[in-house]
Design an enzyme around this catalytic site. Structure first.
Site, PDB file in Angstrom:
ATOM      1  N   LYS A 157       2.781   9.982   8.127  1.00 38.64           N
ATOM      2  CA  LYS A 157       2.031   9.578   9.330  1.00 38.64           C
ATOM      3  C   LYS A 157       2.560  10.188  10.636  1.00 38.64           C
ATOM      4  O   LYS A 157       2.198  11.285  10.989  1.00 38.64           O
ATOM      5  CB  LYS A 157       1.975   8.067   9.411  1.00 38.64           C
ATOM      6  CG  LYS A 157       1.030   7.458   8.357  1.00 38.64           C
ATOM      7  CD  LYS A 157       0.680   6.035   8.665  1.00 38.64           C
ATOM      8  CE  LYS A 157      -0.175   5.367   7.614  1.00 38.64           C
ATOM      9  NZ  LYS A 157      -1.596   5.617   7.762  1.00 38.64           N
ATOM     10  N   ASP A 203       9.354   2.436   1.672  1.00 38.40           N
ATOM     11  CA  ASP A 203       8.199   3.211   2.110  1.00 38.40           C
ATOM     12  C   ASP A 203       8.027   2.945   3.601  1.00 38.40           C
ATOM     13  O   ASP A 203       7.502   1.905   4.009  1.00 38.40           O
ATOM     14  CB  ASP A 203       6.956   2.780   1.312  1.00 38.40           C
ATOM     15  CG  ASP A 203       5.685   3.490   1.775  1.00 38.40           C
ATOM     16  OD1 ASP A 203       5.686   4.064   2.879  1.00 38.40           O
ATOM     17  OD2 ASP A 203       4.697   3.461   1.027  1.00 38.40           O
ATOM     18  N   PHE A 225       0.852  -1.191   0.000  1.00 40.21           N
ATOM     19  CA  PHE A 225       0.000   0.000   0.000  1.00 40.21           C
ATOM     20  C   PHE A 225       0.882   1.233   0.000  1.00 40.21           C
ATOM     21  O   PHE A 225       1.692   1.422   0.896  1.00 40.21           O
ATOM     22  CB  PHE A 225      -0.934   0.024   1.214  1.00 40.21           C
ATOM     23  CG  PHE A 225      -1.960   1.111   1.108  1.00 40.21           C
ATOM     24  CD1 PHE A 225      -3.128   0.927   0.379  1.00 40.21           C
ATOM     25  CD2 PHE A 225      -1.733   2.355   1.688  1.00 40.21           C
ATOM     26  CE1 PHE A 225      -4.061   1.953   0.256  1.00 40.21           C
ATOM     27  CE2 PHE A 225      -2.665   3.378   1.560  1.00 40.21           C
ATOM     28  CZ  PHE A 225      -3.831   3.173   0.846  1.00 40.21           C
TER      29      PHE A 225
END
Ligand SMILES: Cc1ncc(COP(=O)(O)O)c(C=O)c1O
Length: 384
Positions: free
Chosen positions: A238, A209, A124
């Protein structure tokens, strides 16, 4: 727009690892804004840093330097493999930046035609068109075709498949060190080192990532530190400003050299308020014993989850690292999410049957005990 399957809950206040709804009901928050509020809600140092900066200077654009942004870049460089940082506003946006960087690096070094990126199934990387195209899950692609071309998907944790996928068109490998949304999937010990070797042999950029795994989530500042390798490029978002929106694209001097003035930009990227907040986050996380405490809490929750697994056969597997945990169920997990919420614990379910626990890193043992107790009661009610 109705793009989210929202739960019917209005949250009005947070403090540490707890949040309160509009009726005053208290919840233990094991979602933390989806691995964002790593220092807990309303962290006083982060709030103070952002508030002070709000009264000084809020925005000037990237035509100029500001002290918070410069200091944050220096700190990220000091704490990582990287020499250069580009600031943006989200995980998807920095992954777009990583895709552009990889393509342009290869274009400058080898000429056109070598722009393919190897990514993994079940990954993702975000919802913008480039990051979505890099995401190895068809269900997210449906109806948005044609996607950005130039991605080759291979199974996660399969070095041979990655090696077989390399041809003269490939410029980079993009991977989450631990797949998050895909179901908390951990790599074997030799997977990331193997990808590093493959990239070195074939002249490819290795891109991690760490949008979800970064910023202490796994008990190290960056998850790749567990595996003894460094990438050429890394994306963060995040948890970086504990809830204020920021993304950071980090790279070695060599890789970053591909992005020269005029090739990439973001109006809000690295604004002084968010940068001041992010600096406060890094100060907390690099303080004495912060990561030791995350590791200790991680071991504690693991023991509790393994105990649960012994009691409830619906739990097929318990996996995770630090404070990023997944419970793979043999059945759908939505009813358990609801049962826990009714009992004042917020948890997340991904991929339909994987319960994901992403609590603030600052929680205490009694919070873990309370969460484990509620989970137990929830499992008992839903899967008797
Ligand atoms: C590994 C990873 N990359 C990228 C993203 C996208 O980040 P954002 O929602 O900030 O665009 C996410 C979000 O869940 C993620 O987990």
């Amino acid at each position: 727009m109705q793009t989210y399957g929202r739960q019917s809950l209005v949250l009005v206040r947070g403090d540490g690892c707890r949040v309160w709804d509009a009726d005053g009901k208290e919840y233990l928050d094991f979602v933390a804004g989806l691995a964002v509020c790593n220092l807990g809600h309303a962290h006083p140092e982060v709030a103070r840093a952002a508030a002070e900066q709000l009264t000084k200077l809020v925005h000037v654009s990237n035509l100029y330097y500001t002290a918070p942004m410069t200091e944050l870049a220096e700190e990220l460089v000091r704490l990582s493999f990287a020499d250069r940082v580009f600031f943006a506003n989200s995980g998807a946006e920095v992954n777009e930046g990583a895709i552009k960087l990889a393509r342009r690096y290869s274009h400058e070094k080898y000429g056109p035609g070598r722009h393919f990126i190897i990514s993994t199934y079940n990954s993702f990387h975000g919802r913008t068109l480039g990051a979505l195209s890099a995401t190895g899950q068809e269900k997210f692609h449906k109806g948005f075709e044609p996607l950005l071309e130039g991605f080759i998907f291979v199974p996660f944790n399969d070095l041979e498949a990655a090696a077989r996928a390399v041809d003269e068109r490939v410029c980079a490998v993009l991977v989450e060190p631990i797949q998050g949304e895909g179901g908390v999937c951990l790599p074997d010990a030799d997977y990331l080192p193997g990808l590093r070797r493959l990239c070195d042999e074939k002249g490819l950029l290795l891109v991690f990532d760490e949008v979800q795994t970064g910023l202490g989530r796994t008990g190290k500042l960056f998850a790749h530190e567990h595996y003894g390798v460094t990438p050429d490029v890394m994306t963060l978002a995040k948890g970086i400003a504990n809830g204020l929106p920021m993304g950071a694209l980090l790279a070695t001097e060599d890789a970053a050299g591909a992005l020269v003035p005029g090739t990439h930009a973001s109006t809000f990227g690295g604004g002084p308020v968010i940068a001041a907040a992010a600096l406060a986050v890094l100060r907390q996380m690099t303080g004495p014993k912060f990561m030791d405490a995350v590791k200790a809490r991680g071991k504690y929750i693991r023991r509790g989850l393994v105990r649960l697994q012994k009691q409830f056969p619906v739990i097929k597997e318990v996996r995770g690292l630090g404070l990023m945990w997944g419970l793979e169920l043999t059945q759908e997990g939505a009813a358990l999410v609801n049962a826990c919420r009714e009992r004042s614990l917020l948890i997340n379910c991904t991929q339909g049957n994987i319960i994901r626990l992403l609590p603030p890193l600052v929680l205490q043992r009694r919070d873990l005990d309370q969460a484990l107790e509620i989970l137990h009661d929830g499992f008992k009610a839903v899967f008797p």
